[in-house]
Design a protein around this motif. Structure first.
Motif, PDB file in Angstrom:
ATOM      1  N   PRO A 197       0.721  -1.167  -0.061  1.00  0.00           N
ATOM      2  CA  PRO A 197      -0.048   0.007  -0.038  1.00  0.00           C
ATOM      3  C   PRO A 197       0.951   1.458  -0.114  1.00  0.00           C
ATOM      4  CG  PRO A 197      -0.861  -1.595   1.541  1.00  0.00           C
ATOM      5  CD  PRO A 197       0.418  -2.207   1.079  1.00  0.00           C
ATOM      6  N   ILE A 198       0.322   2.231  -0.872  1.00  0.00           N
ATOM      7  CA  ILE A 198       1.255   3.454  -0.965  1.00  0.00           C
ATOM      8  C   ILE A 198       1.473   4.085   0.158  1.00  0.00           C
ATOM      9  CG2 ILE A 198       1.234   5.728  -2.341  1.00  0.00           C
ATOM     10  CD1 ILE A 198       0.106   4.368  -4.597  1.00  0.00           C
ATOM     11  N   GLY A 199       0.357   4.692   0.791  1.00  0.00           N
ATOM     12  CA  GLY A 199       0.591   5.332   2.032  1.00  0.00           C
ATOM     13  C   GLY A 199       1.309   4.607   3.181  1.00  0.00           C
ATOM     14  N   LYS A 200       1.051   3.519   3.364  1.00  0.00           N
ATOM     15  CA  LYS A 200       1.860   2.834   4.614  1.00  0.00           C
ATOM     16  C   LYS A 200       2.963   2.617   4.301  1.00  0.00           C
ATOM     17  CE  LYS A 200      -2.093   0.083   6.567  1.00  0.00           C
ATOM     18  NZ  LYS A 200      -2.473  -1.214   6.807  1.00  0.00           N
ATOM     19  N   THR A 201       3.457   2.434   2.840  1.00  0.00           N
ATOM     20  CA  THR A 201       5.079   2.173   2.453  1.00  0.00           C
ATOM     21  C   THR A 201       5.610   3.630   2.509  1.00  0.00           C
ATOM     22  OG1 THR A 201       4.358   0.565   1.011  1.00  0.00           O
ATOM     23  CG2 THR A 201       6.439   1.395   0.428  1.00  0.00           C
ATOM     24  N   LEU A 202       5.254   4.481   2.149  1.00  0.00           N
ATOM     25  CA  LEU A 202       5.784   6.064   2.396  1.00  0.00           C
ATOM     26  C   LEU A 202       5.941   6.287   3.885  1.00  0.00           C
ATOM     27  CD1 LEU A 202       4.161   7.962  -0.545  1.00  0.00           C
ATOM     28  CD2 LEU A 202       6.613   7.122  -0.422  1.00  0.00           C
ATOM     29  N   GLN A 203       4.865   6.038   4.825  1.00  0.00           N
ATOM     30  CA  GLN A 203       5.088   6.101   6.033  1.00  0.00           C
ATOM     31  C   GLN A 203       6.268   5.386   6.810  1.00  0.00           C
ATOM     32  OE1 GLN A 203       1.608   5.491   8.203  1.00  0.00           O
ATOM     33  NE2 GLN A 203       2.547   5.682  10.180  1.00  0.00           N
ATOM     34  N   SER A 204       6.458   4.107   6.242  1.00  0.00           N
ATOM     35  CA  SER A 204       7.219   3.184   7.055  1.00  0.00           C
ATOM     36  C   SER A 204       8.697   3.675   6.407  1.00  0.00           C
ATOM     37  CB  SER A 204       7.059   1.786   6.545  1.00  0.00           C
ATOM     38  OG  SER A 204       7.183   1.708   5.337  1.00  0.00           O
ATOM     39  N   MET A 205       8.854   4.432   5.367  1.00  0.00           N
ATOM     40  CA  MET A 205      10.235   4.777   4.995  1.00  0.00           C
ATOM     41  C   MET A 205      10.712   6.325   5.369  1.00  0.00           C
ATOM     42  SD  MET A 205       9.820   3.733   0.873  1.00  0.00           S
ATOM     43  CE  MET A 205      11.432   4.369   0.464  1.00  0.00           C
ATOM     44  N   THR A 206       9.634   7.207   5.566  1.00  0.00           N
ATOM     45  CA  THR A 206       9.897   8.545   6.149  1.00  0.00           C
ATOM     46  C   THR A 206      10.111   8.552   7.387  1.00  0.00           C
ATOM     47  OG1 THR A 206       8.221   9.250   4.357  1.00  0.00           O
ATOM     48  CG2 THR A 206       8.993  10.798   6.054  1.00  0.00           C
TER      49      THR A 206
END
Length: 453
Positions: A17-26
Motif C-alpha cells: 500500500p502506497i501510504g503505509k509504504t511511504l510512512q514506513s520509509m519516511t
C-alpha cells in the motif's frame, strides 16, 4: 522482492500500500535527521566552549563544507534514482554495477576535492572575510575535515544505495550512529582526557573523521556482503564509465540545484542587512527554525524518490502519480498545522532567542508570516525530488533556477523595496505559490505524457 530483501530492511515498493509504504520509509529518515541535527548543535556547543574566535572560525567553514556536502548529496540523488530504477525493472546486476561505480566515483571525487581544498584554504577563507587570527583556527580544522570528507562521501552514497532498495531504517541508523560517535569523541579530543592531549579545533575535525570512517566500514560490509547491493571488487575502466554515466547525468544537475540555495540565501541576507543587525539576527533565527519546521518535507524528499524510481522502472506510473498526489496533499495540511503552531507561539519562541525588544518583535513578525508559505515551498522541493527520480534532472535544475532567481529573489526584493521587511516576507510567500503552481502542473503534465506513451 525476495524474502531475503524483506528481512534485511528493504520494502516491496512495487506492491505494498502506497501510504503505509511511504510512512514506513519516511519515519526512520525523520528520526535520523532529528538526531543528526541535535548532534550538530552539540558539536557546535563544544567548539563554542573553546572561545569566541573558535566559534567564529567554525562559522566561516559552514559555506565551504555545505557546498562540498551538496556535491555529495547530488551524487547520492543520481545514485538512488538509477539504482532504484534498475531494481524496479529487476536488473539486479546493473544495480550492483551502478552502486559499485558510484562508490568509486565518490572516493575519487572526494580525494580530488580534498587536495584542492587543502591548498586553497587561505585564499578562499580570506575571500570570505576571515581575519588573520581566525585563519589559524580554520586551517587546523579544515585540513583534517578535508581528509574526513573522503570518509563522508562514500557513506552518503552508500546510504543512497540503501534507500534505493527501500531501506531507510538502516540509513537513518548509520546517520544517527555517526553523529553519536562524533559527539562522544568531541569532548575527549577537543579538551583532552587521560593520555589523549587536548587538540582544540583539530580534535573536533578528528572526531568527525573517525565517526565517518567507522560508518564507511559498516556501510561497505553491509552493501557488499550482507545485502549484496554492490560488487565485492573494483570495476575496470569500461565498467566504471558505463556505471557512472547515468549517475552523473542526474547527479551533476542535482548538485548544481542544491548549491543554488545558499547563493540565493546570501543575496537575500544582504537585502535584510540593510535593515540593521536586528533584522539579520531575526532572519538568521528564522532560517534555523525553518530547517526544523520543514524536517518532515526533507524526510519525504528522501523517501519518495526511491519509491518513484522503482515504480517508474517497473512501469507502474499510476502508483507514481498516486504517491506524488498523496505527498502533496499531506505536505499542505501538515505545514498549515506548523504555521498555526508558530503563529500562536511566536512570542514565546522569539523571547527564547533574544532579550532585545526590537529583535523579539522582528522574529515574531517573521514567525507570523513566513511559515504560511512552507507548504507550497514543500511542493517545489518534493517536485524537484520527483523529477530526479523520474530521470528528468534538467527539469529539476530549471525548476530550482526559476524558483530562486526568477521568482523568489526578485519578488522578495520588490516586496522589500515597496513595503519594507514585512513586505519582503509576504512577497516570499507569493513567489513560492507561483513556483509551486508551475512545479505541480509541470510534473503532472510530464507524468501524463509518459503514461500516454
Amino acid at each position: 522482492m525476495s524474502q531475503k530483501s524483506e528481512s534485511s530492511g528493504s520494502r516491496d515498493l512495487l506492491n505494498n500500500p502506497i501510504g503505509k509504504t511511504l510512512q514506513s520509509m519516511t519515519v526512520p529518515m525523520l528520526v535520523g535527521m532529528i538526531m543528526m541535527m541535535s548532534f550538530g548543535l552539540v558539536d557546535t556547543f563544544f567548539i563554542g566552549l573553546l572561545g569566541t574566535d573558535e566559534l567564529a572560525a567554525i562559522s566561516f567553514t559552514f559555506p565551504v563544507t555545505f557546498t562540498l556536502i551538496s556535491l555529495h548529496i547530488g551524487l547520492g540523488i543520481g545514485t538512488s534514482a538509477v539504482i532504484a530504477r534498475f531494481l524496479g525493472s529487476n536488473s539486479h546486476s546493473e544495480a550492483q554495477l551502478s552502486g559499485t561505480g558510484a562508490l568509486m566515483l565518490a572516493f575519487v571525487l572526494a580525494v580530488v576535492l580534498a587536495l584542492i581544498g587543502v591548498f586553497t584554504i587561505d585564499p578562499i577563507f580570506t575571500l570570505l572575510g576571515a581575519s588573520e587570527n581566525l585563519l589559524e583556527y580554520i586551517q587546523q580544522y579544515m585540513v583534517v575535515w578535508y581528509a574526513a570528507g573522503v570518509f563522508l562521501a562514500m557513506p552518503m552514497v552508500g546510504n543512497s544505495i540503501l534507500r534505493a532498495s527501500g531501506d531507510t531504517k538502516t540509513s537513518s541508523y548509520v546517520m544517527a550512529g555517526g553523529g553519536l560517535v562524533n559527539v562522544i569523541l568531541d569532548p575527549i579530543l577537543i579538551f583532552g582526557w587521560g593520555p589523549i592531549p587536548a587538540m582544540g579545533m583539530q580534535g573536533a575535525a578528528l572526531a568527525t573523521l573517525i565517526a565517518w570512517a567507522l560508518g564507511l566500514v559498516y556501510i561497505l560490509y553491509l552493501l557488499a556482503y550482507k545485502r549484496q547491493l554492490i560488487l565485492s571488487r573494483l570495476l575496470n575502466i569500461p565498467e566504471l564509465k558505463h556505471a557512472i554515466s547515468g549517475i552523473l547525468k542526474i547527479g551533476l544537475p542535482a548538485a548544481g540545484a542544491n548549491m543554488l540555495t545558499p547563493v540565493a540565501g546570501g543575496i537575500l541576507t544582504a537585502v535584510v542587512a540593510g535593515y540593521g543587525p536586528g533584522a539579520v539576527a531575526a532572519w538568521g533565527v528564522g532560517g534555523r527554525l525553518e530547517s526544523i519546521a520543514s524536517i518532515v518535507i526533507l524526510a519525504l524528499s528522501m523517501s519518495l524518490p526511491p519509491f518513484i524510481s522503482q515504480n517508474y522502472g517497473a512501469n507502474n506510473l499510476s502508483r507514481v502519480s498516486k504517491a506524488y498526489q498523496l505527498c502533496v496533499r499531506f505536505v499542505i495540511v501538515w505545514q498549515l498545522l506548523v504555521f498555526v503552531l508558530f503563529y500562536f507561539l511566536s512570542g514565546v519562541i522569539a523571547s527564547v532567542f533574544s532579550t532585545e525588544p526590537d529583535v523579539i518583535e522582528l522574529i515574531q513578525t517573521y514567525l507570523m508570516i513566513v511559515p504560511l508559505g512552507y507548504g507550497v515551498q514543500g511542493i517545489v522541493i518534493l517536485t524537484n525530488s520527483s523529477f530526479n527520480a523520474m530521470h528528468l534532472p534538467m527539469s529539476a535544475l530549471i525548476m530550482s533556477v526559476l524558483r530562486l532567481f526568477v521568482f523568489f529573489v526578485p519578488i522578495s526584493y520588490l516586496g522589500s523595496y515597496l513595503f519594507d521587511l514585512k513586505g519582503m516576507f509576504w512577497a516570499g510567500i507569493l513567489a513560492n505559490i507561483i513556483t509551486a503552481t508551475i512545479a505541480y502542473l509541470w510534473f503532472c503534465r510530464s507524468l501524463a505524457k509518459r503514461i500516454a506513451t
